[in-house]
Each structure stands twice: as structure tokens, then as C-alpha cells.
Design a protein around this motif. Structure first.
Motif, PDB file in Angstrom:
ATOM      1  N   ASP A   1      -5.339   8.724  -1.538  1.00  0.00           N
ATOM      2  CA  ASP A   1      -6.062   9.011  -2.935  1.00  0.00           C
ATOM      3  C   ASP A   1      -6.751   7.525  -3.413  1.00  0.00           C
ATOM      4  OD1 ASP A   1      -4.773  11.817  -3.375  1.00  0.00           O
ATOM      5  OD2 ASP A   1      -3.505  10.131  -5.024  1.00  0.00           O
ATOM      6  N   THR A   2      -7.935   7.600  -3.823  1.00  0.00           N
ATOM      7  CA  THR A   2      -8.465   6.687  -4.372  1.00  0.00           C
ATOM      8  C   THR A   2      -8.810   6.316  -5.754  1.00  0.00           C
ATOM      9  OG1 THR A   2     -11.075   7.780  -4.292  1.00  0.00           O
ATOM     10  CG2 THR A   2     -10.469   6.201  -2.221  1.00  0.00           C
TER      11      THR A   2
ATOM     12  N   TRP B   1      -7.575   2.107  -2.550  1.00  0.00           N
ATOM     13  CA  TRP B   1      -6.973   3.158  -2.002  1.00  0.00           C
ATOM     14  C   TRP B   1      -5.390   2.626  -2.110  1.00  0.00           C
ATOM     15  CZ3 TRP B   1     -11.227   1.828   0.326  1.00  0.00           C
ATOM     16  CH2 TRP B   1     -12.305   2.978   1.248  1.00  0.00           C
ATOM     17  N   PRO B   2      -5.053   2.838  -3.155  1.00  0.00           N
ATOM     18  CA  PRO B   2      -3.804   2.205  -3.863  1.00  0.00           C
ATOM     19  C   PRO B   2      -2.788   2.411  -2.993  1.00  0.00           C
ATOM     20  CG  PRO B   2      -4.763   3.581  -5.395  1.00  0.00           C
ATOM     21  CD  PRO B   2      -5.096   4.312  -3.984  1.00  0.00           C
TER      22      PRO B   2
ATOM     23  N   VAL C   1     -11.385  -4.373   2.742  1.00  0.00           N
ATOM     24  CA  VAL C   1     -12.910  -3.405   3.637  1.00  0.00           C
ATOM     25  C   VAL C   1     -14.407  -3.734   3.137  1.00  0.00           C
ATOM     26  CG1 VAL C   1     -13.314  -1.577   4.997  1.00  0.00           C
ATOM     27  CG2 VAL C   1     -10.778  -2.007   4.428  1.00  0.00           C
ATOM     28  N   ILE C   2     -15.721  -4.809   3.849  1.00  0.00           N
ATOM     29  CA  ILE C   2     -15.977  -5.273   4.083  1.00  0.00           C
ATOM     30  C   ILE C   2     -16.642  -4.575   4.704  1.00  0.00           C
ATOM     31  CG2 ILE C   2     -17.688  -7.550   3.439  1.00  0.00           C
ATOM     32  CD1 ILE C   2     -15.260  -7.235   1.740  1.00  0.00           C
ATOM     33  N   HIS C   3     -18.207  -3.889   4.908  1.00  0.00           N
ATOM     34  CA  HIS C   3     -19.025  -2.727   5.026  1.00  0.00           C
ATOM     35  C   HIS C   3     -20.241  -3.314   6.021  1.00  0.00           C
ATOM     36  CE1 HIS C   3     -22.342  -2.053   2.413  1.00  0.00           C
ATOM     37  NE2 HIS C   3     -21.064  -2.372   1.095  1.00  0.00           N
ATOM     38  N   GLY C   4     -20.492  -2.563   6.301  1.00  0.00           N
ATOM     39  CA  GLY C   4     -21.883  -2.957   6.898  1.00  0.00           C
ATOM     40  C   GLY C   4     -23.465  -2.867   6.489  1.00  0.00           C
ATOM     41  N   TYR C   5     -23.908  -3.061   7.339  1.00  0.00           N
ATOM     42  CA  TYR C   5     -25.528  -2.859   6.945  1.00  0.00           C
ATOM     43  C   TYR C   5     -26.302  -1.374   6.129  1.00  0.00           C
ATOM     44  CZ  TYR C   5     -30.605  -2.242   6.873  1.00  0.00           C
ATOM     45  OH  TYR C   5     -32.157  -1.985   6.546  1.00  0.00           O
ATOM     46  N   GLY C   6     -26.622  -0.783   5.720  1.00  0.00           N
ATOM     47  CA  GLY C   6     -27.076   0.253   5.268  1.00  0.00           C
ATOM     48  C   GLY C   6     -25.844   1.461   4.709  1.00  0.00           C
ATOM     49  N   GLU C   7     -24.693   0.673   4.909  1.00  0.00           N
ATOM     50  CA  GLU C   7     -23.639   1.896   4.585  1.00  0.00           C
ATOM     51  C   GLU C   7     -23.058   1.862   3.309  1.00  0.00           C
ATOM     52  OE1 GLU C   7     -20.399   2.329   7.569  1.00  0.00           O
ATOM     53  OE2 GLU C   7     -20.443  -0.420   7.701  1.00  0.00           O
ATOM     54  N   HIS C   8     -21.957   2.291   3.253  1.00  0.00           N
ATOM     55  CA  HIS C   8     -21.172   2.062   2.298  1.00  0.00           C
ATOM     56  C   HIS C   8     -18.715   2.064   2.616  1.00  0.00           C
ATOM     57  CE1 HIS C   8     -20.325   6.244   2.009  1.00  0.00           C
ATOM     58  NE2 HIS C   8     -21.298   6.299   2.629  1.00  0.00           N
ATOM     59  N   ALA C   9     -18.494   1.762   1.486  1.00  0.00           N
ATOM     60  CA  ALA C   9     -17.084   1.449   1.333  1.00  0.00           C
ATOM     61  C   ALA C   9     -16.300   2.951   1.986  1.00  0.00           C
ATOM     62  CB  ALA C   9     -16.322   0.798   0.866  1.00  0.00           C
ATOM     63  N   GLY C  10     -17.144   3.589   1.586  1.00  0.00           N
ATOM     64  CA  GLY C  10     -16.438   5.437   1.806  1.00  0.00           C
ATOM     65  C   GLY C  10     -15.914   5.703   2.853  1.00  0.00           C
ATOM     66  N   ARG C  11     -17.251   4.952   4.427  1.00  0.00           N
ATOM     67  CA  ARG C  11     -17.048   5.085   5.341  1.00  0.00           C
ATOM     68  C   ARG C  11     -15.648   5.027   5.769  1.00  0.00           C
ATOM     69  NH1 ARG C  11     -20.741   3.690   8.940  1.00  0.00           N
ATOM     70  NH2 ARG C  11     -20.727   5.738  10.971  1.00  0.00           N
ATOM     71  N   TYR C  12     -15.351   4.040   5.474  1.00  0.00           N
ATOM     72  CA  TYR C  12     -13.924   3.336   6.044  1.00  0.00           C
ATOM     73  C   TYR C  12     -12.274   3.580   5.388  1.00  0.00           C
ATOM     74  CZ  TYR C  12     -17.524   0.088   7.927  1.00  0.00           C
ATOM     75  OH  TYR C  12     -17.836  -0.490   8.758  1.00  0.00           O
ATOM     76  N   ALA C  13     -12.668   4.824   5.047  1.00  0.00           N
ATOM     77  CA  ALA C  13     -11.877   5.488   4.459  1.00  0.00           C
ATOM     78  C   ALA C  13     -10.467   5.647   5.638  1.00  0.00           C
ATOM     79  CB  ALA C  13     -11.883   7.514   4.367  1.00  0.00           C
ATOM     80  N   GLU C  14     -10.101   6.025   6.719  1.00  0.00           N
ATOM     81  CA  GLU C  14      -9.688   6.556   7.860  1.00  0.00           C
ATOM     82  C   GLU C  14      -9.235   4.806   8.124  1.00  0.00           C
ATOM     83  OE1 GLU C  14      -8.613   8.770  11.753  1.00  0.00           O
ATOM     84  OE2 GLU C  14     -10.998   8.185  11.866  1.00  0.00           O
TER      85      GLU C  14
ATOM     86  N   ALA D   1      -8.616   2.448   5.812  1.00  0.00           N
ATOM     87  CA  ALA D   1      -7.960   2.533   4.686  1.00  0.00           C
ATOM     88  C   ALA D   1      -6.523   3.400   4.661  1.00  0.00           C
ATOM     89  CB  ALA D   1      -8.868   2.706   3.360  1.00  0.00           C
ATOM     90  N   ASP D   2      -6.570   4.574   5.567  1.00  0.00           N
ATOM     91  CA  ASP D   2      -5.392   5.275   5.827  1.00  0.00           C
ATOM     92  C   ASP D   2      -4.344   4.555   7.002  1.00  0.00           C
ATOM     93  OD1 ASP D   2      -6.379   6.909   3.570  1.00  0.00           O
ATOM     94  OD2 ASP D   2      -6.817   8.436   4.757  1.00  0.00           O
ATOM     95  N   VAL D   3      -5.162   4.152   7.639  1.00  0.00           N
ATOM     96  CA  VAL D   3      -4.087   3.739   8.217  1.00  0.00           C
ATOM     97  C   VAL D   3      -3.439   2.025   7.748  1.00  0.00           C
ATOM     98  CG1 VAL D   3      -3.703   2.081  10.683  1.00  0.00           C
ATOM     99  CG2 VAL D   3      -4.688   4.605  10.310  1.00  0.00           C
ATOM    100  N   LEU D   4      -4.216   1.371   7.252  1.00  0.00           N
ATOM    101  CA  LEU D   4      -3.805   0.386   6.457  1.00  0.00           C
ATOM    102  C   LEU D   4      -2.839   0.057   5.567  1.00  0.00           C
ATOM    103  CD1 LEU D   4      -7.205  -1.592   5.970  1.00  0.00           C
ATOM    104  CD2 LEU D   4      -5.098  -2.420   7.434  1.00  0.00           C
ATOM    105  N   VAL D   5      -3.456   1.723   4.555  1.00  0.00           N
ATOM    106  CA  VAL D   5      -1.842   2.084   3.118  1.00  0.00           C
ATOM    107  C   VAL D   5      -1.056   2.509   3.807  1.00  0.00           C
ATOM    108  CG1 VAL D   5      -1.479   3.655   1.557  1.00  0.00           C
ATOM    109  CG2 VAL D   5      -3.638   2.722   1.222  1.00  0.00           C
ATOM    110  N   GLU D   6      -0.555   3.074   4.947  1.00  0.00           N
ATOM    111  CA  GLU D   6       0.228   3.418   5.745  1.00  0.00           C
ATOM    112  C   GLU D   6       1.226   2.297   6.074  1.00  0.00           C
ATOM    113  OE1 GLU D   6       1.495   5.785   9.014  1.00  0.00           O
ATOM    114  OE2 GLU D   6      -0.505   6.874   8.231  1.00  0.00           O
TER     115      GLU D   6
END
Length: 269
Positions: free
Chosen positions: A3-4, A21-22, A32-45, A47-52
């Protein structure tokens, strides 16, 4: 999918949207610090690995990116973005006092994370840089030599060997699909120089991840920056055939395993 939650912070140049991602029982915090032209939502996977693995994960959309304020992809001063990340770190620390903090930066986010580590490394447990824009990155020099910056957006095929990654990127309305803008290119050039002269990170453990087929941020140029930045503890993983986004690559299982192994080593100390 974890969940976010969403937070809005007063950034240097307007509101910054932060995705969380609690984790109900976190052992550490990951930014998690995203790159040029994108956004944090592209790092969901990621984040899931790190949360686990035990992290509470926070990822801001930078000024001019994603759902944050500002003219699209305009960053006039990367020091302001570093200050925004500091505000995100303070938000995370307020929620999770006394937990170690890990900083993960991809591409332009690697430049931001490297500068953050130079300024605030004493408050970090580890630094992870994926395809980082540091060292000898020729693109700003090439673009600034031109009278007009050409309208050549990032090729989705340059991101990953997985065509689904490029297709999702091309269809993402929160991704910028236009040309780079001169103020941002000038800010890149200045911050590359600042980080290059900013000194090493001492005893802070550093994990460097890079694809050897990265055409957007070539390996050899980043290696120059890693050598300038590195302190006493560098772990390097170069993936044969991988393109720019190793967290989205066809061998991402190996990349995630290397990330977790590195973090286990950090926390075992």
C-alpha cells in the motif's frame, strides 16, 4: 504491491509530493530518488523489494516532475533538490526515529544522492547509486554547445531490454516526453562539477549498480565520478548487456539480490 500513502511537503520551489510505501515493523528507512523526466511511482517494484526486506520507503517527485509543482523538467539549482530530499528525510525520521537511513538514487537521482551524501552522509547508513549521472557525463557539454537544444526525447528502448518497460514509459502521462530545457542542462553541468570537487564519502558504504550497455549514462563516465566520490567501502556490480534502468532490466532478480545482499552486509556491522 505494498500500500502507499502520500505526503505533500513545502519544497524549495513549491509543493513536493512524496510517496510512502509503509512498513508496520520497519528495521530501516529507504529514500528512493528518481531520475530525470520520471517520477517516484516508477519505483514501486524496488519499493516492494525493500519493504519486504524491512524498509519503510519514501520517494519524492522532484520539482517539475511527476505530481510535484513547477514547470515540467525545469531544475534551476540541484542544491535546492538536495534540500528537498533533506526535508523528505526529516519526514521519514519523524515517523521512524532512531532507524538507519539508506539513500537509493537512480541516474539524475544518483547525482542528487551523491551530493546529499557529501553534505549529510553522517546521517546515512548506506548509499546506493544506479546508473548515476556523476563524473564525466558528456551530454550537458554537447547540448550547451548548441544554439538550440534539439527535441530528442529519451528513447524508451534505451531503458531496458524488456520491451514492456519502454512501452509503459512511453504511455506514462507523468513522464516527460519532450526535449531537455536549457536551465536544467546548465544546472546539471554545475552540479556535476560540484560533486566532482566535493570530496569522498569516507566510511559510508556505497553500492554502485550499472549496465555495461547503458547508452544514456555510459559506464566509463560514471566510473570517473565513483572514483572521486568513493570512500573506504565500495561494492560494484556491472551487469553485462544491461541498459540504463537496472531495476527494470531482464536480470532484475539478480540486481535485487545484489541490493539485498549489500544491505544485509551493512546492517550486520
Amino acid at each position: 504491491m505494498a500500500d502507499t500513502r502520500e505526503h505533500v511537503l513545502a519544497g524549495s520551489r513549491g509543493p513536493i509530493v512524496v510517496r510512502e510505501w509503509p512498513n508496520p515493523r520497519p528495521r530501516y528507512v529507504a529514500l528512493v530518488i528518481h531520475g530525470y523526466g520520471e517520477h517516484a511511482g516508477r519505483y514501486a517494484e524496488v519499493a516492494d523489494v525493500l519493504v519486504e526486506h524491512g524498509a519503510a520507503v519514501f520517494g519524492p517527485d522532484h520539482v517539475g516532475h511527476g505530481r510535484s509543482a513547477g514547470e515540467r523538467v525545469v531544475i534551476e539549482d540541484f542544491e535546492e533538490v538536495v534540500a528537498d530530499v533533506r526535508a523528505v528525510a526529516e519526514l521519514a525520521r519523524a515517523a521512524h526515529p532512531d532507524l538507519p537511513v539508506v539513500l537509493v538514487g537512480h541516474s539524475m537521482g544518483g547525482l542528487i544522492a551523491a551530493r546529499y551524501a557529501q553534505l549529510h552522509g553522517a546521517g546515512l547508513a548506506a548509499l546506493v547509486l544506479s546508473g548515476p549521472v556523476i563524473g564525466d557525463w558528456a551530454l550537458p557539454r554537447r547540448l550547451l554547445a548548441l544554439n538550440e537544444i534539439p527535441d530528442t526525447p529519451i528513447s524508451p528502448a534505451a531503458l531496458s531490454r524488456d520491451p514492456a518497460v519502454g512501452a509503459a514509459y512511453a504511455a506514462d502521462p507523468l513522464v516527460w516526453h519532450g526535449p531537455m530545457k536549457r536551465p536544467t542542462v546548465e544546472a546539471f553541468a554545475r552540479m556535476l562539477d560540484t560533486v566532482s570537487k566535493g570530496g569522498g564519502i569516507g566510511r559510508l558504504p556505497l553500492l554502485w549498480l550499472h549496465g555495461d550497455e547503458d547508452r544514456l549514462v555510459p559506464l566509463l563516465g560514471s566510473r570517473v565520478g565513483i572514483e572521486e566520490l568513493r570512500g573506504d567501502e565500495l561494492t560494484e556490480r556491472v551487469y553485462p548487456g544491461a541498459r540504463h534502468e537496472v531495476f527494470h532490466e531482464t536480470n532484475k532478480t539478480d540486481v535485487f539480490a545484489d541490493l539485498i545482499r549489500f544491505l544485509d552486509g551493512v546492517f550486520a556491522h
